[in-house]
Design a protein around this motif. Sequence first.
Motif, mmCIF file in Angstrom:
data_model
loop_
_atom_site.group_PDB
_atom_site.id
_atom_site.type_symbol
_atom_site.label_atom_id
_atom_site.label_comp_id
_atom_site.label_asym_id
_atom_site.label_seq_id
_atom_site.Cartn_x
_atom_site.Cartn_y
_atom_site.Cartn_z
ATOM 1 N N ALA A 132 0.850 -1.190 0.000
ATOM 2 C CA ALA A 132 0.000 0.000 0.000
ATOM 3 C C ALA A 132 0.889 1.244 0.000
ATOM 4 N N GLY A 133 0.336 2.376 0.447
ATOM 5 C CA GLY A 133 1.113 3.612 0.510
ATOM 6 C C GLY A 133 2.000 3.646 1.740
ATOM 7 N N ILE A 134 1.468 4.133 2.864
ATOM 8 C CA ILE A 134 2.234 4.294 4.096
ATOM 9 C C ILE A 134 1.505 3.577 5.234
ATOM 10 N N GLY A 135 2.282 2.944 6.128
ATOM 11 C CA GLY A 135 1.666 2.344 7.307
ATOM 12 C C GLY A 135 1.107 3.417 8.228
ATOM 13 N N ILE A 136 1.981 4.296 8.725
ATOM 14 C CA ILE A 136 1.574 5.460 9.516
ATOM 15 C C ILE A 136 2.189 6.690 8.873
ATOM 16 N N MET A 137 1.355 7.570 8.376
ATOM 17 C CA MET A 137 1.799 8.805 7.728
ATOM 18 C C MET A 137 1.580 9.976 8.677
ATOM 19 N N LEU A 138 2.655 10.667 9.040
ATOM 20 C CA LEU A 138 2.584 11.896 9.832
ATOM 21 C C LEU A 138 2.950 13.038 8.896
ATOM 22 N N GLN A 139 1.965 13.837 8.553
ATOM 23 C CA GLN A 139 2.125 14.787 7.458
ATOM 24 C C GLN A 139 1.400 16.089 7.791
ATOM 25 N N GLN A 140 2.036 17.207 7.567
ATOM 26 C CA GLN A 140 1.463 18.508 7.875
ATOM 27 C C GLN A 140 0.963 19.193 6.604
ATOM 28 N N ASN A 141 0.013 18.591 5.927
ATOM 29 C CA ASN A 141 -0.505 19.238 4.719
ATOM 30 C C ASN A 141 -1.777 20.033 4.988
ATOM 31 N N LEU A 142 -2.396 19.853 6.163
ATOM 32 C CA LEU A 142 -3.575 20.644 6.527
ATOM 33 C C LEU A 142 -3.291 21.613 7.667
ATOM 34 N N ALA A 143 -2.542 21.155 8.648
ATOM 35 C CA ALA A 143 -2.234 21.994 9.808
ATOM 36 C C ALA A 143 -0.961 21.477 10.466
ATOM 37 N N ARG A 144 -0.374 22.300 11.312
ATOM 38 C CA ARG A 144 0.814 21.881 12.042
ATOM 39 C C ARG A 144 0.439 20.818 13.075
ATOM 40 N N LEU A 145 1.330 19.842 13.255
ATOM 41 C CA LEU A 145 1.121 18.812 14.266
ATOM 42 C C LEU A 145 1.680 19.270 15.602
ATOM 43 N N GLY A 146 1.009 18.859 16.683
ATOM 44 C CA GLY A 146 1.469 19.161 18.030
ATOM 45 C C GLY A 146 1.010 18.082 18.988
ATOM 46 N N ASN A 147 1.877 17.712 19.924
ATOM 47 C CA ASN A 147 1.576 16.663 20.901
ATOM 48 C C ASN A 147 1.104 15.389 20.197
ATOM 49 N N VAL A 148 1.926 14.911 19.281
ATOM 50 C CA VAL A 148 1.645 13.682 18.533
ATOM 51 C C VAL A 148 2.589 12.590 19.019
ATOM 52 N N VAL A 149 2.021 11.486 19.502
ATOM 53 C CA VAL A 149 2.813 10.372 20.027
ATOM 54 C C VAL A 149 2.440 9.101 19.270
ATOM 55 N N VAL A 150 3.458 8.450 18.698
ATOM 56 C CA VAL A 150 3.289 7.173 18.000
ATOM 57 C C VAL A 150 4.210 6.187 18.696
ATOM 58 N N GLU A 151 3.645 5.239 19.437
ATOM 59 C CA GLU A 151 4.489 4.368 20.251
ATOM 60 C C GLU A 151 3.928 2.951 20.343
ATOM 61 N N ARG A 152 4.854 2.010 20.415
ATOM 62 C CA ARG A 152 4.559 0.592 20.666
ATOM 63 C C ARG A 152 3.558 0.012 19.666
ATOM 64 N N ASN A 153 3.679 0.416 18.420
ATOM 65 C CA ASN A 153 2.885 -0.173 17.343
ATOM 66 C C ASN A 153 3.720 -1.205 16.585
ATOM 67 N N TRP A 154 3.041 -2.152 15.966
ATOM 68 C CA TRP A 154 3.668 -3.105 15.057
ATOM 69 C C TRP A 154 3.320 -2.658 13.638
ATOM 70 N N VAL A 155 4.329 -2.256 12.872
ATOM 71 C CA VAL A 155 4.074 -1.664 11.567
ATOM 72 C C VAL A 155 4.943 -2.346 10.521
ATOM 73 N N ASP A 156 4.333 -2.683 9.383
ATOM 74 C CA ASP A 156 5.085 -3.328 8.305
ATOM 75 C C ASP A 156 4.411 -3.016 6.981
ATOM 76 N N ASP A 157 5.161 -3.308 5.911
ATOM 77 C CA ASP A 157 4.652 -3.257 4.548
ATOM 78 C C ASP A 157 4.527 -1.808 4.074
ATOM 79 N N GLY A 158 3.877 -1.638 2.964
ATOM 80 C CA GLY A 158 3.689 -0.313 2.395
ATOM 81 C C GLY A 158 4.888 0.154 1.596
ATOM 82 N N GLN A 159 4.730 1.306 0.979
ATOM 83 C CA GLN A 159 5.847 1.978 0.337
ATOM 84 C C GLN A 159 6.857 2.403 1.395
ATOM 85 N N THR A 160 6.329 2.803 2.553
ATOM 86 C CA THR A 160 7.102 3.114 3.754
ATOM 87 C C THR A 160 6.237 2.706 4.933
#
Length: 376
Positions: free
Chosen positions: A275-303
């Motif tokens: 697919a495209g991205i497993g978890i995409m963190l992207q600021q195309n609509l607004a700035r990100l703040g207080n974003v925590v990505v932790e203890r996930n199992w992530v695989d596959d995708g373009q990234t």
Amino acid sequence: MARPTRNTGAALAAAVLAAALTAGCGQPAAQPPAAQDAAAPAATAARALTLPAPAPTATAPNPAATPPPVPRSQLAAGSYRPSETTTGVPAGAVLKPFNPAGAELVITQDGTVLDGLEIYGDVKVRARDVTISNSRLHGGPGIPASNTGIIDATGDGVVNLVVEDNTIIPDRPSYYRDGIVGHDYTARRNHIQGTNDGLGIFNRPGGPPGANVTAEGNYIHSLTFWSNDPAHSDGTHNDGIQVQGGENIRIAGNTIVASARPGRGTGPSPRGPHAGIGIMLQQNLARLGNVVVERNWVDDGQTSINIDHGKYATITVTVAANYLGRNQFDFGNGSKYPVRVISRAASSVQGLSTNRWADSLNLLAEGAAGGIRFNG
């Protein structure tokens, strides 16, 4: 990738929903393409990348693939790897058919509870304190007019939506139909499959900065690829979780396999089964703040995990203690991207060096073989 929508749905469906609830079925109450294998332009305002000292490999946590036999609600996110057995409608549940004709459901009554149902039709939440639980959601029977989700929480009035222990698989997959999309929601222990994106997260366009989303213990996989996508010339960029902007976002203890299957009658994907991205963190609509990505199992995708400052000069996020697989798209000569940071100078990523390979539990490191890569 999903594009935000402000569509509020049909008013008639609200009356249908209200009538069904009264009858006892419930309790009233423009997206840029994914990054390619090329260096990104340097940011105009730089911020040093934060790389905490790695923890010793010997102290690596070893979460259970099979959690202990306790009620799901007692399982701590990140202490076990979510799968089909720990997500979705609980085994043995008897569901009551709801809205079998599949008309769009618009929830406008605060405190509405949908529980133990076989729900047909896309659900537009436009109220406070709504709960959708222990249910099988089929989505609508046709192609939506614009980007939405089987559960759409993009309305101005959405506050404290809880979506937990549901199986969310569309009967009619579409490039316009995500799993859950919007703001101010908690998604917990859901099994999501066959949608365009799994979860879409962003604050309300034109509204306050808070997205206020928690996603934990979900299992997202096998998204649906479409070669005919109005937003992308190379077909859909299916993401497990796409964050497009906003504050107060926690993504913890999920299993995300960013794989994709062709939709019915579509052409092949240029990325094959990825697919495209497993978890995409992207600021195309607004700035990100207080974003925590932790203890996930992530695989596959373009990234698997992609960090993109987007249209802002800098980005600050926490990406820590995740478990990465090795099955990403190969750009050639073994060039893969488990964790990708678009701009080193523009990015402050707390915990970056505490992420591990899922198979060996060894820490990731910078470099083509190490799992952490920078565009520039």
